[in-house]
Enzyme design. Structure first.
Site, short mmCIF file in Angstrom:
data_model
loop_
_atom_site.label_atom_id
_atom_site.label_comp_id
_atom_site.label_asym_id
_atom_site.label_seq_id
_atom_site.Cartn_x
_atom_site.Cartn_y
_atom_site.Cartn_z
N ASP A 213 -24.92 40.28 -33.60
CA ASP A 213 -25.76 39.93 -32.46
C ASP A 213 -27.14 40.55 -32.66
O ASP A 213 -27.25 41.66 -33.18
CB ASP A 213 -25.13 40.44 -31.16
CG ASP A 213 -25.96 40.08 -29.94
OD1 ASP A 213 -26.27 38.90 -29.77
OD2 ASP A 213 -26.30 41.00 -29.17
N ASP B 181 -22.37 43.90 -28.31
CA ASP B 181 -22.51 45.02 -27.36
C ASP B 181 -21.34 45.12 -26.39
O ASP B 181 -21.35 45.98 -25.53
CB ASP B 181 -23.82 44.92 -26.59
CG ASP B 181 -23.93 43.64 -25.75
OD1 ASP B 181 -22.91 42.94 -25.64
OD2 ASP B 181 -25.01 43.37 -25.23
N ASP C 23 -21.17 39.75 -25.24
CA ASP C 23 -20.51 39.33 -26.48
C ASP C 23 -18.99 39.52 -26.42
O ASP C 23 -18.31 39.29 -27.42
CB ASP C 23 -21.06 40.14 -27.67
CG ASP C 23 -22.53 39.90 -27.88
OD1 ASP C 23 -22.97 38.76 -27.67
OD2 ASP C 23 -23.24 40.85 -28.25
#
Length: 538
Positions: free
Chosen positions: A298, A518, A522
């Site tokens: 991410d 995180d 996510d």
């Protein structure tokens, strides 16, 4: 059908029970033919139980808290909401909010449900749901997501989705579904484990019958000593001896590696990893990590710092600098520019933003203080929603904002258009600064890369892993960040609920996927991946 993990202890339980039963019989009935009062196995039963308890304890320590991600998601939603009912404002539990209710959101409060803005303006921090650190301006007609945080002004929304229909509730459901689902290999192991108990007990029964009818008469030697015991076997009659051998088969057949060796090895391995800030939930994650072929990273908060920072200050009459560094002077500046140095330009811009609560303003003020600039108190201040600010600083008029604000005020930007486009192509937010009605320069803010990100990506690629970056940010910004890191494959403009689908798409290509995120926006993708790595907790 019992689970593999619990069914594997059944031979141990049967063996311990039989050993304890023989010990009790020999204690109270020493002439029953089971070895007498010396053939008591209390200590063996106790030690076996101690091994199992120790193993389970070590296993529990390494397994971690599997529901932490769900609890963290649920904590994002506020418990109460200020709703307009019958012409007056009342505070209700979030569960009592209905569709089409008008809800007041004050600065600093979390949005209780999904809805659409009907009145007011503000900048909303959606990072807890979308993962993007840059706040999003909201005005009438814009949608807001439950769980996000109102940063500046107050506004009212009309509830469009409540309860289990909200985006946050759907994300929680995705996480729960992913956590309770089983991989095919695990289902196969469960079926094997169900037959394992029957096979071991059948083997123990066969061993008992063999020694009772055949083996005792052929090979029994009364002078043979029991290992680690002070007495001989001469007091064990055929039944007792056959039963003892049968119990031994039961105990030995139990997978002791599961009971003690594996948890002990996991404790040592995960303990060493913890010294480097790496935490594992259990042996499954360790094993799965060895088979990974793709690492999905991410962008916000994982590769970047997760908060806006000052990157560039370009003075129209000075030398442009990025992050405080001097650079080549841009050419072709408009005659409408005003002569100010770089530091003076930045000091005036930061002073103008001193009374603003916008995250971009906070980044500028923080950078100015780090550079030792003394900020002045604005004599007047006016926030222009969605565009910028206007202030008077030390008797000088300062206008700071985006391209639309400058166009509305008739400011010619052609002289710095190339610089602005370059900054925006790098994924930065460019703000134009006008002093006393003339263009003075540019200030750029962005979510900057972590110092360790380039090396981490390089090491992953050196290990032969494919690195993919995923983000909800726009494609141009995503590609700009990826190019700095040498990442070739980029998945941009991906919503939180779609990140898990992107992981599934990679898995459909036959790849074992590790997802690094995180743990909040996510969370579904982390649960869907073969290995989910919560970078925020790591």
């Amino acid at each position: 059908m019992p689970s593999r993990r619990h069914s594997s202890w059944a031979p141990y339980a049967t063996g311990i029970g039989a050993a304890y039963l023989i010990a009790v019989i020999n204690t109270f009935f020493p002439d029953a033919g089971f070895g007498g009062e010396k053939a008591t196995f209390y200590e063996a039963a106790a030690l076996l139980i101690a091994f199992i308890v120790l193993g389970r304890y070590l296993e529990a320590l390494t397994r971690g808290r599997t529901s932490e991600a769900i609890r963290k998601l649920m904590n994002l939603q506020p418990r109460r909401a200020t709703v307009t009912r019958d012409g007056r404002e009342v505070e209700l539990l979030v569960d009592e909010v209905e569709i089409d209710d008008i809800i007041l959101i004050r600065p600093g409060e979390s949005v209780p449900v999904d809805g659409a803005v009907v009145e007011g303006y503000s900048a909303v921090d959606e990072s807890m749901v979308t993962g993007e650190s840059m706040p999003v301006d909201k005005r009438p007609g814009d949608e807001v997501i439950g769980g996000t945080i109102n940063k500046t002004g107050a506004f009212r929304i009309r509830a469009t989705r409540v309860g289990a229909d909200t985006a946050l509730a759907q994300i929680i459901k995705l996480v729960e579904d992913a956590q309770v689902s089983k991989a095919p290999i695990q289902a196969l192991a469960d079926r094997v484990a169900g037959n394992f108990i029957l096979a071991v007990h059948a083997l123990a029964l066969a061993v008992f019958l063999f020694w009772f009818f055949v083996g005792y008469n052929l090979w029994f030697d009364a002078d043979t000593k029991l290992l680690l015991t002070p007495y001989s076997l001469d007091r064990l009659e055929v039944f007792g001896f056959a039963l003892l051998i049968s119990v031994t088969v039961l105990v030995i057949s139990c997978p002791c590696a599961v009971g003690l060796a594996t948890p002990a090895a996991m404790m040592a391995g995960t303990g060493k990893a913890a010294e480097y800030g790496i935490l594992f939930k259990g042996a499954t994650a360790v094993e799965a990590l060895s088979k990974i072929g793709v690492v999905v990273l991410d962008k916000t908060g994982t590769l970047t710092k997760g908060e806006p920072s000052l990157t560039d200050v370009i003075a129209a009459s000075g030398r442009p600098g990025g992050s405080g560094a001097e650079a080549d002077r841009p050419e072709g500046l408009s005659v409408r520019s005003v002569t100010v140095t770089r530091d003076e330009l930045f000091r005036l811009a930061a002073s103008a933003e001193k009374n603003s609560e916008h995250p971009l303003a906070e980044a500028m003020i923080r950078a100015a203080r780090e550079q030792g600039l003394e900020l002045a108190e604005p004599e007047s201040f006016d926030s222009i929603p969605g565009l910028g600010v206007e202030a008077k600083v030390e008797a000088r008029s300062v206008l700071l904002g985006n391209r639309k604000l400058m166009t509305d005020r008739g400011i010619d930007l052609s002289s710095v258009a190339a610089e602005a486009e370059r900054l925006e192509a790098e994924g930065k937010t460019a703000m134009f600064v006008v002093v006393d009605g003339a263009l003075a320069g540019l200030v750029a803010v962005a979510d900057t890369l972590k110092e360790t990100s380039p090396r981490a990506v390089s090491e992953l690629k050196r290990l032969g892993l494919e690195v993919v970056m995923i983000t909800g940010d726009n494609e141009r910004t995503a590609n700009a960040v990826a190019s700095q890191l040498g990442i070739e494959r980029v998945l941009a403009e991906v919503l939180p609920q779609d990140k898990a689908s992107e992981v599934r798409r990679l898995q459909a290509e036959g790849k074992a996927v590790a997802m690094v995120g995180d743990g909040v926006n996510d969370a579904p993708a982390l649960a869907q991946a073969d290995v989910g790595i919560d970078e925020a907790r790591a």
